[in-house]
Design a protein around this motif. Structure first.
Motif, mmCIF file in Angstrom:
data_model
loop_
_atom_site.group_PDB
_atom_site.id
_atom_site.type_symbol
_atom_site.label_atom_id
_atom_site.label_comp_id
_atom_site.label_asym_id
_atom_site.label_seq_id
_atom_site.Cartn_x
_atom_site.Cartn_y
_atom_site.Cartn_z
ATOM 1 N N ASN A 151 0.837 -1.196 0.000
ATOM 2 C CA ASN A 151 0.000 0.000 0.000
ATOM 3 C C ASN A 151 0.872 1.246 0.000
ATOM 4 O OD1 ASN A 151 -1.867 2.026 0.384
ATOM 5 N ND2 ASN A 151 -2.864 1.080 2.161
ATOM 6 N N VAL A 152 0.757 2.057 -1.062
ATOM 7 C CA VAL A 152 1.543 3.289 -1.155
ATOM 8 C C VAL A 152 0.651 4.529 -1.101
ATOM 9 C CG1 VAL A 152 3.416 2.194 -2.420
ATOM 10 C CG2 VAL A 152 1.510 3.216 -3.691
ATOM 11 N N GLY A 153 -0.608 4.350 -0.723
ATOM 12 C CA GLY A 153 -1.514 5.483 -0.647
ATOM 13 C C GLY A 153 -2.286 5.693 -1.932
ATOM 14 N N SER A 154 -2.951 6.815 -2.027
ATOM 15 C CA SER A 154 -3.845 7.105 -3.144
ATOM 16 C C SER A 154 -3.121 7.085 -4.491
ATOM 17 C CB SER A 154 -4.498 8.473 -2.944
ATOM 18 O OG SER A 154 -5.270 8.824 -4.068
ATOM 19 N N LEU A 155 -3.778 6.512 -5.494
ATOM 20 C CA LEU A 155 -3.267 6.508 -6.867
ATOM 21 C C LEU A 155 -4.109 7.407 -7.771
ATOM 22 C CD1 LEU A 155 -2.530 2.681 -7.373
ATOM 23 C CD2 LEU A 155 -1.047 4.447 -6.416
ATOM 24 N N LYS A 156 -4.947 8.231 -7.181
ATOM 25 C CA LYS A 156 -5.807 9.102 -7.967
ATOM 26 C C LYS A 156 -5.012 10.239 -8.590
ATOM 27 C CE LYS A 156 -10.014 8.214 -5.286
ATOM 28 N NZ LYS A 156 -11.076 8.824 -4.440
ATOM 29 N N CYS A 157 -5.434 10.642 -9.771
ATOM 30 C CA CYS A 157 -4.795 11.768 -10.448
ATOM 31 C C CYS A 157 -5.831 12.467 -11.326
ATOM 32 C CB CYS A 157 -3.610 11.309 -11.285
ATOM 33 S SG CYS A 157 -4.067 10.274 -12.698
ATOM 34 N N GLU A 158 -5.499 13.674 -11.749
ATOM 35 C CA GLU A 158 -6.371 14.416 -12.644
ATOM 36 C C GLU A 158 -6.050 14.058 -14.099
ATOM 37 O OE1 GLU A 158 -5.886 18.540 -11.834
ATOM 38 O OE2 GLU A 158 -6.755 18.428 -9.812
ATOM 39 N N TYR A 159 -6.941 14.458 -14.980
ATOM 40 C CA TYR A 159 -6.723 14.294 -16.421
ATOM 41 C C TYR A 159 -6.655 15.678 -17.046
ATOM 42 C CZ TYR A 159 -7.685 9.316 -16.053
ATOM 43 O OH TYR A 159 -7.630 7.987 -15.712
ATOM 44 N N GLY A 160 -5.781 15.828 -18.051
ATOM 45 C CA GLY A 160 -5.661 17.136 -18.653
ATOM 46 C C GLY A 160 -4.702 17.138 -19.822
ATOM 47 N N GLY A 161 -4.287 18.342 -20.235
ATOM 48 C CA GLY A 161 -3.427 18.475 -21.399
ATOM 49 C C GLY A 161 -4.214 18.346 -22.689
ATOM 50 N N LYS A 162 -3.535 18.505 -23.792
ATOM 51 C CA LYS A 162 -4.166 18.473 -25.105
ATOM 52 C C LYS A 162 -4.903 17.169 -25.365
ATOM 53 C CE LYS A 162 -3.012 18.887 -30.037
ATOM 54 N NZ LYS A 162 -1.915 19.123 -31.025
ATOM 55 N N TRP A 163 -4.346 16.056 -24.847
ATOM 56 C CA TRP A 163 -4.898 14.735 -25.160
ATOM 57 C C TRP A 163 -5.715 14.154 -24.005
ATOM 58 C CZ3 TRP A 163 -4.212 14.351 -30.137
ATOM 59 C CH2 TRP A 163 -3.071 14.906 -30.722
ATOM 60 N N GLN A 164 -5.994 14.981 -22.985
ATOM 61 C CA GLN A 164 -6.721 14.510 -21.806
ATOM 62 C C GLN A 164 -6.072 13.248 -21.227
ATOM 63 O OE1 GLN A 164 -9.467 15.799 -19.883
ATOM 64 N NE2 GLN A 164 -8.557 17.557 -20.958
ATOM 65 N N LEU A 165 -4.767 13.353 -21.008
ATOM 66 C CA LEU A 165 -3.987 12.251 -20.456
ATOM 67 C C LEU A 165 -4.119 12.193 -18.929
ATOM 68 C CD1 LEU A 165 -0.693 12.883 -22.473
ATOM 69 C CD2 LEU A 165 -2.452 11.170 -22.978
ATOM 70 N N ALA A 166 -3.825 11.026 -18.377
ATOM 71 C CA ALA A 166 -3.722 10.902 -16.925
ATOM 72 C C ALA A 166 -2.463 11.642 -16.473
ATOM 73 C CB ALA A 166 -3.654 9.439 -16.525
#
Length: 350
Positions: A151-166
């Motif tokens: 367990n390393v904690g949350s793996l959540k991230c936003e999406y964005g940039g030109k290609w809507q990347l993680a």
């Protein structure tokens, strides 16, 4: 037992961990386990062993060789002994793999990785492995010894940039820091980050890194795509990992790299960080087949190119169909791959 506890900083070696012990119910299993442990021990260091022995010039067969240091034997063969020394050097293998993956504890990745563990494929065929997650998840079947993710904690991230990347650089930086703190990577020639939905054949990667021109002590990473390193599989030499560990803080504080984290994923951060740290890029386009690289589409055309990995295959049925095709494909070489002949028209690295 499992990836969260035990020897080797909690990173079990495939075929040599307590999980494997539970399955080693026959003499053949135990012999295979012992062989794999011996191969790993050979790979971890270069050792020179000197054997001193003597032989009776008049002896024959089993009685010809004499145990040096045994007073009775030396007295019995007195006057007829010739002494000699034999030196044997064991050199570390250049193809050992330490592999890791990040797995979401909810969603398709959980079930897929559990199946990969059960069937001992993908990263679970590496010499050592660890699975990081946002929870402690037991990958093993109910009747087997536990194999718990770290367990390393949350793996959540936003999406964005030109290609809507993680925009997942921070998540993977956290994982790399855990890899560095565990230090298992130092025992192996190459460190491999592989995504759960990448169909990965460690056997073929060992063939690629066994080339005489690739020394794992050099500071290198393997570039798998004409667009620059792509994240489904990332491969760094031991020398490159040492430099990455030492200089990671420089990359985190670099303004350009910091700005890129807002528009690109972790693979762009990694390749630009390694470049900043003077880790050499070595092109190898036999490593990854995916639509974003070299105009390939393994989902449509099949996993038959002979490459090391194929991406993306998120459904279990699709994954194992691809794996079966890949296992039966002839390994790709510089002599016959079409991608090698296309290098003259590759786009520059962004």
């Amino acid at each position: 037992a499992g990836a969260a506890a035990g020897a080797g900083q909690g990173y079990p070696a495939a075929g040599g961990s307590s999980e494997y012990d539970a399955a080693a119910t026959t003499d053949v299993d135990r012999q295979q386990k012992a062989l794999e442990e011996a191969l790993r021990a050979e790979a971890k260091s270069t050792t020179t062993t000197t054997y001193n022995f003597a032989y009776d010039t008049a002896g024959d067969g089993y009685d010809r060789f004499v145990d040096v240091g045994d007073p009775y034997e030396e007295k019995r063969h007195k006057g007829r002994l010739e002494f000699t020394t034999f030196t044997h050097t064991t050199t570390a293998r250049h193809d050992t793999l330490f592999c890791f993956a990040l797995m979401q504890s909810e969603g398709y990745e959980r079930g897929l990785v559990k199946k990969l563990y059960e069937t001992r494929v993908s990263l679970f065929e590496c010499d050592a492995w660890v699975v990081f997650s946002d929870a402690e998840v037991d990958l093993a079947p109910p009747t087997a010894e536990p194999a718990v993710t770290k367990n390393v904690g949350s793996l959540k991230c936003e999406y964005g940039g030109k290609w809507q990347l993680a925009l997942n650089t921070d998540v993977f930086v956290k994982a790399w820091k855990h890899v560095f703190s565990g230090e298992e990577y130092l025992k192996h020639a190459w460190t491999v980050k592989v995504d759960p939905d990448s169909v990965f054949l460690p056997r073929l990667l060992r063939m690629q890194v066994s080339r005489e021109t690739l020394d794992p002590e050099n500071r290198v990473y393997l570039n798998n795509c004409d667009q620059g390193l792509h994240g489904p599989i990332e491969i760094i030499s031991r020398g490159g990992m040492k430099a990455f560990h030492k200089g990671l803080h420089e990359c985190i504080s670099d303004k350009r790299l910091s700005d890129e984290r807002k528009i690109w994923g972790e693979d762009v951060f990694l390749r630009h960080c390694l470049t900043k740290l003077k880790v050499e890029k070595v092109d190898n386009f036999h490593l990854l087949s995916e639509p974003a690289c070299l105009w390939e589409n393994p989902q449509k055309d099949g996993c038959i190119s002979g490459k090391v990995s194929y991406h993306p295959f998120k459904k279990e049925e699709d994954y194992f169909k691809c794996l079966e095709q890949a296992q039966n494909a002839r390994p790709q070489t510089d002599a016959d791959t079409t991608t090698t002949r296309l290098l003259r028209v590759l786009k520059p690295d962004r």
